[in-house]
Design an enzyme around this catalytic site. Structure first.
Site, mmCIF file in Angstrom:
data_model
loop_
_atom_site.group_PDB
_atom_site.id
_atom_site.type_symbol
_atom_site.label_atom_id
_atom_site.label_comp_id
_atom_site.label_asym_id
_atom_site.label_seq_id
_atom_site.Cartn_x
_atom_site.Cartn_y
_atom_site.Cartn_z
ATOM 1 N N LYS A 54 4.750 -4.363 -5.962
ATOM 2 C CA LYS A 54 5.790 -3.868 -5.110
ATOM 3 C C LYS A 54 6.965 -4.938 -4.838
ATOM 4 O O LYS A 54 8.050 -4.723 -4.945
ATOM 5 C CB LYS A 54 5.302 -3.838 -3.805
ATOM 6 C CG LYS A 54 4.492 -2.559 -3.405
ATOM 7 C CD LYS A 54 3.527 -2.478 -2.373
ATOM 8 C CE LYS A 54 2.748 -0.969 -2.403
ATOM 9 N NZ LYS A 54 1.874 -1.095 -1.448
ATOM 10 N N GLN A 98 -0.129 -4.227 4.115
ATOM 11 C CA GLN A 98 -0.690 -3.871 2.945
ATOM 12 C C GLN A 98 -2.261 -3.576 3.558
ATOM 13 O O GLN A 98 -2.918 -4.451 4.399
ATOM 14 C CB GLN A 98 -0.838 -4.725 2.111
ATOM 15 C CG GLN A 98 -1.920 -4.180 0.577
ATOM 16 C CD GLN A 98 -1.229 -3.103 0.009
ATOM 17 O OE1 GLN A 98 -0.119 -3.057 -0.287
ATOM 18 N NE2 GLN A 98 -2.037 -2.168 -0.462
ATOM 19 N N ASP A 121 6.557 2.802 5.215
ATOM 20 C CA ASP A 121 5.279 3.447 4.696
ATOM 21 C C ASP A 121 4.909 4.992 5.621
ATOM 22 O O ASP A 121 4.162 5.576 5.216
ATOM 23 C CB ASP A 121 4.073 2.616 5.001
ATOM 24 C CG ASP A 121 2.982 2.211 3.879
ATOM 25 O OD1 ASP A 121 3.804 2.540 2.676
ATOM 26 O OD2 ASP A 121 2.412 1.341 3.978
#
Ligand code: NDP
Length: 294
Positions: A54, A98, A121
């Site tokens: 990422k 994460q 997200d």
């Protein structure tokens, strides 16, 4: 092989090229690059690989990448204070926590702390709720990428039968809502579904998000169907290197399907591409500007 391969790598590269153009434009307008902050708590090896990718791809599309690595024993309060400071930081447009978090930390509480306008997200109640309500928000990346892949084969999903196997908050549930928003007729299946093969055989668009290696067999696939395999499962191999497979028995399924995503190289690259796309959307929207991407 009957099916055509849906090239997630190539489609993701084209999404990232669009994002790079938008990021360059936003950099000129804002006066600095749009920024994505990634928080990684602990040492989970798979998470470390994801975060490294990422960070690399964020830089490659001309965005600023901020990485916060916290030790596994970090307290909930410290994680939430970091999120608060990123919420307040004008150089940060997207915040990615994460998952999974190490044991002892409350992921739901931490996610709830993220400013929904920076929730790239799409996991906060606000953004998940907006998908349910059919309102504009930041859409979870894997389901968003899966729909882009299905539409790369068939631009209009209207009236098609879609089967979604798996009902997780992260993938299955939002994916079923996005497919309904495309006017598909959606059947959801899960671990209690009685005749899973029959559900799959009825699907013109079959999406598998289960986490069970090659569970969906070739003779469960409707001839000509579009198969989107979200699953990523590691199988042991004698050389110790391991092999990634999806939730669909690819070799069998490709003989029957009309189009199918490979694993790896299908949905996986789309997830990161959509994360970057969400970051430029967030950068523009929180400043009250029009969406930079169509
Ligand atoms: P979860 O474990 O959260 O959910 C799995 C779902 O599959 C559940 O709804 C479960 O049903 C259902 N299920 C389990 N066993 C069966 C069965 N035998 N028959 C039918 N349904 C079953 O997984 P995720 O949704 O988070 O992930 C699914 C897969 O996608 C994993 O392989 C994961 O690695 C991968 N993934 C890939 C991403 C990418 O970028 N490509 C991103 C995210 C995930 P129930 O609800 O009844 O328990």
């Amino acid at each position: 092989m009957g099916a055509s391969l849906i090239d997630g790598k190539a489609i993701a590269a084209s999404v990232r090229a669009d994002v790079a153009g938008a990021a360059a434009d936003l950099t000129g307008r804002i006066g600095h690059k749009p920024g994505l902050a990634v928080i990684l708590v602990g040492e989970d090896p798979a998470s470390q690989v994801y975060v490294r990718n990422k960070v690399k791809l964020t830089g490659a599309v001309g965005m600023h990448s901020v990485e916060h690595r916290l030790a596994a024993g970090t307290s909930q309060a410290v994680v939430e204070e970091l999120i608060d400071s990123l919420n307040a930081d004008d150089h940060v447009d997207g915040i990615l926590l994460q998952l999974p978090l190490p044991e002892g930390l409350d992921a739901n509480a931490a996610i709830a702390r993220i400013d929904p306008s920076k929730d790239v997200d799409g996991l906060t109640e606000t953004n998940a709720g907006r998908v349910l309500l059919g309102r504009r928000g930041l859409v979870a990346c894997t389901p968003q990428g899966s729909v882009i892949l299905a539409k790369s084969v068939l631009a209009d999903l209207s009236g098609k039968n879609a089967g979604v196997v798996g009902r997780s908050i992260l993938v299955g549930k939002p994916l079923s809502l996005l497919l309904q928003a495309e006017n598909a007729t959606v059947t959801m299946a899960h671990s209690r579904t009685q005749d899973l093969a029959a559900v799959c055989r009825g699907a013109d668009i079959l999406c598998a998000a289960v986490g069970r290696p090659e569970m969906i067999k070739g003779d469960w696939i409707k001839p000509g169907a579009i198969v989107i395999d979200v699953g990523i499962n590691r199988l042991e191999t004698p050389d110790g290197k391991g092999r990634l497979v999806g939730d669909v028995a690819f070799e069998e399924a490709k003989e029957v399907a009309g189009a199918i995503t490979p694993v790896p190289g299908g949905v996986g690259p789309m997830t990161i591409a959509c994360l970057l796309k969400n970051t430029v959307l967030a950068a523009a929207r929180r400043r009250g500007w029009a969406d930079p991407l169509g």
